[in-house]
Design a protein around this motif. Structure first.
Motif, mmCIF file in Angstrom:
data_model
loop_
_atom_site.group_PDB
_atom_site.id
_atom_site.type_symbol
_atom_site.label_atom_id
_atom_site.label_comp_id
_atom_site.label_asym_id
_atom_site.label_seq_id
_atom_site.Cartn_x
_atom_site.Cartn_y
_atom_site.Cartn_z
ATOM 1 N N ASN A 7 0.938 -1.103 0.000
ATOM 2 C CA ASN A 7 -0.119 0.054 -0.009
ATOM 3 C C ASN A 7 0.783 1.244 0.127
ATOM 4 O O ASN A 7 2.025 1.321 0.472
ATOM 5 C CB ASN A 7 -0.863 0.049 1.167
ATOM 6 C CG ASN A 7 -1.745 -1.014 1.220
ATOM 7 O OD1 ASN A 7 -2.664 -1.119 0.109
ATOM 8 N ND2 ASN A 7 -1.923 -1.978 2.184
ATOM 9 N N PHE A 8 0.197 2.342 -0.182
ATOM 10 C CA PHE A 8 0.989 3.682 -0.118
ATOM 11 C C PHE A 8 0.160 4.578 0.842
ATOM 12 O O PHE A 8 -1.052 4.556 0.677
ATOM 13 C CB PHE A 8 0.822 4.294 -1.563
ATOM 14 C CG PHE A 8 2.021 3.786 -2.428
ATOM 15 C CD1 PHE A 8 3.199 4.077 -2.550
ATOM 16 C CD2 PHE A 8 1.489 2.625 -3.345
ATOM 17 C CE1 PHE A 8 4.204 3.721 -3.335
ATOM 18 C CE2 PHE A 8 2.536 2.208 -4.042
ATOM 19 C CZ PHE A 8 3.808 2.509 -4.255
ATOM 20 N N LEU A 16 4.382 7.152 0.616
ATOM 21 C CA LEU A 16 5.514 6.057 1.117
ATOM 22 C C LEU A 16 4.707 4.693 0.830
ATOM 23 O O LEU A 16 3.460 4.597 1.142
ATOM 24 C CB LEU A 16 5.600 6.381 2.378
ATOM 25 C CG LEU A 16 6.306 7.759 2.936
ATOM 26 C CD1 LEU A 16 6.244 7.692 4.410
ATOM 27 C CD2 LEU A 16 7.604 8.045 2.237
ATOM 28 N N HIS A 17 5.614 3.835 0.537
ATOM 29 C CA HIS A 17 5.390 2.651 0.266
ATOM 30 C C HIS A 17 5.455 1.790 1.487
ATOM 31 O O HIS A 17 6.398 2.029 2.199
ATOM 32 C CB HIS A 17 6.197 1.946 -0.736
ATOM 33 C CG HIS A 17 5.925 0.194 -0.985
ATOM 34 N ND1 HIS A 17 7.056 -0.495 -0.402
ATOM 35 C CD2 HIS A 17 5.007 -0.252 -1.694
ATOM 36 C CE1 HIS A 17 6.339 -1.674 -0.585
ATOM 37 N NE2 HIS A 17 5.291 -1.658 -1.237
ATOM 38 N N ILE A 18 4.335 0.958 1.785
ATOM 39 C CA ILE A 18 4.418 0.011 3.129
ATOM 40 C C ILE A 18 4.066 -1.486 2.564
ATOM 41 O O ILE A 18 3.413 -1.680 1.851
ATOM 42 C CB ILE A 18 3.504 0.376 4.263
ATOM 43 C CG1 ILE A 18 2.249 0.743 3.937
ATOM 44 C CG2 ILE A 18 4.041 1.766 4.709
ATOM 45 C CD1 ILE A 18 1.361 0.505 5.012
ATOM 46 N N ALA A 19 4.994 -2.151 3.054
ATOM 47 C CA ALA A 19 4.570 -3.771 3.110
ATOM 48 C C ALA A 19 4.128 -4.131 4.188
ATOM 49 O O ALA A 19 4.443 -3.821 5.439
ATOM 50 C CB ALA A 19 5.610 -4.558 2.534
ATOM 51 N N GLU A 20 2.890 -4.870 4.259
ATOM 52 C CA GLU A 20 2.171 -5.368 5.724
ATOM 53 C C GLU A 20 1.357 -6.735 5.257
ATOM 54 O O GLU A 20 1.156 -7.197 4.039
ATOM 55 C CB GLU A 20 1.141 -4.508 5.870
ATOM 56 C CG GLU A 20 -0.081 -4.141 5.128
ATOM 57 C CD GLU A 20 -1.050 -3.152 5.698
ATOM 58 O OE1 GLU A 20 -1.110 -2.997 6.915
ATOM 59 O OE2 GLU A 20 -1.388 -2.360 4.965
ATOM 60 N N PRO A 58 7.931 -0.203 6.230
ATOM 61 C CA PRO A 58 7.886 0.777 5.440
ATOM 62 C C PRO A 58 9.067 0.895 4.517
ATOM 63 O O PRO A 58 10.243 0.265 5.166
ATOM 64 C CB PRO A 58 7.778 2.191 6.322
ATOM 65 C CG PRO A 58 8.303 1.648 7.615
ATOM 66 C CD PRO A 58 7.979 0.272 7.727
ATOM 67 N N ASP A 59 9.269 1.515 3.435
ATOM 68 C CA ASP A 59 10.200 1.946 2.518
ATOM 69 C C ASP A 59 10.421 3.315 2.827
ATOM 70 O O ASP A 59 9.625 4.303 2.791
ATOM 71 C CB ASP A 59 9.927 1.692 1.241
ATOM 72 C CG ASP A 59 10.493 0.207 0.786
ATOM 73 O OD1 ASP A 59 11.385 -0.209 1.343
ATOM 74 O OD2 ASP A 59 9.746 -0.224 -0.311
ATOM 75 N N TYR A 60 11.761 3.721 3.173
ATOM 76 C CA TYR A 60 11.857 5.089 3.256
ATOM 77 C C TYR A 60 13.527 5.273 2.825
ATOM 78 O O TYR A 60 14.198 4.612 2.549
ATOM 79 C CB TYR A 60 11.889 5.618 4.501
ATOM 80 C CG TYR A 60 12.647 4.666 5.808
ATOM 81 C CD1 TYR A 60 11.899 3.728 6.205
ATOM 82 C CD2 TYR A 60 13.884 4.751 6.028
ATOM 83 C CE1 TYR A 60 12.409 2.923 7.160
ATOM 84 C CE2 TYR A 60 14.511 3.934 7.210
ATOM 85 C CZ TYR A 60 13.843 3.172 7.899
ATOM 86 O OH TYR A 60 14.455 2.071 8.600
#
Length: 60
Positions: A7-8, A16-20, A58-60
């Motif tokens: 998701n973003f 921000l992209h997150i993987a969950e 999260p990607d950062y």
């Protein structure tokens, strides 16, 4: 086994992209260092979800 969802989220105009994965009231957040990405935590995300946690990277 849970699958990893992508998701973003919008934070002050920045997407921000997150993987969950997983569900539940308790959350584990996996933070990577430079130069890694969320993919570093793929196995740990699934293990935490299988243990009953909601896991977020999260990607950062």
């Amino acid at each position: 086994m849970d699958t990893i969802r992508h998701n973003f989220i919008n934070v002050q105009g920045l997407n921000l992209h997150i993987a969950e994965t997983g569900t539940g009231p308790n959350v584990v957040v996996f933070l990577h260092g430079f130069p890694e990405i969320w993919y570093t935590w793929r196995h740990q995300l699934l293990a935490a979800a299988n243990a009953g946690f909601r896991a977020i990277a999260p990607d950062y």
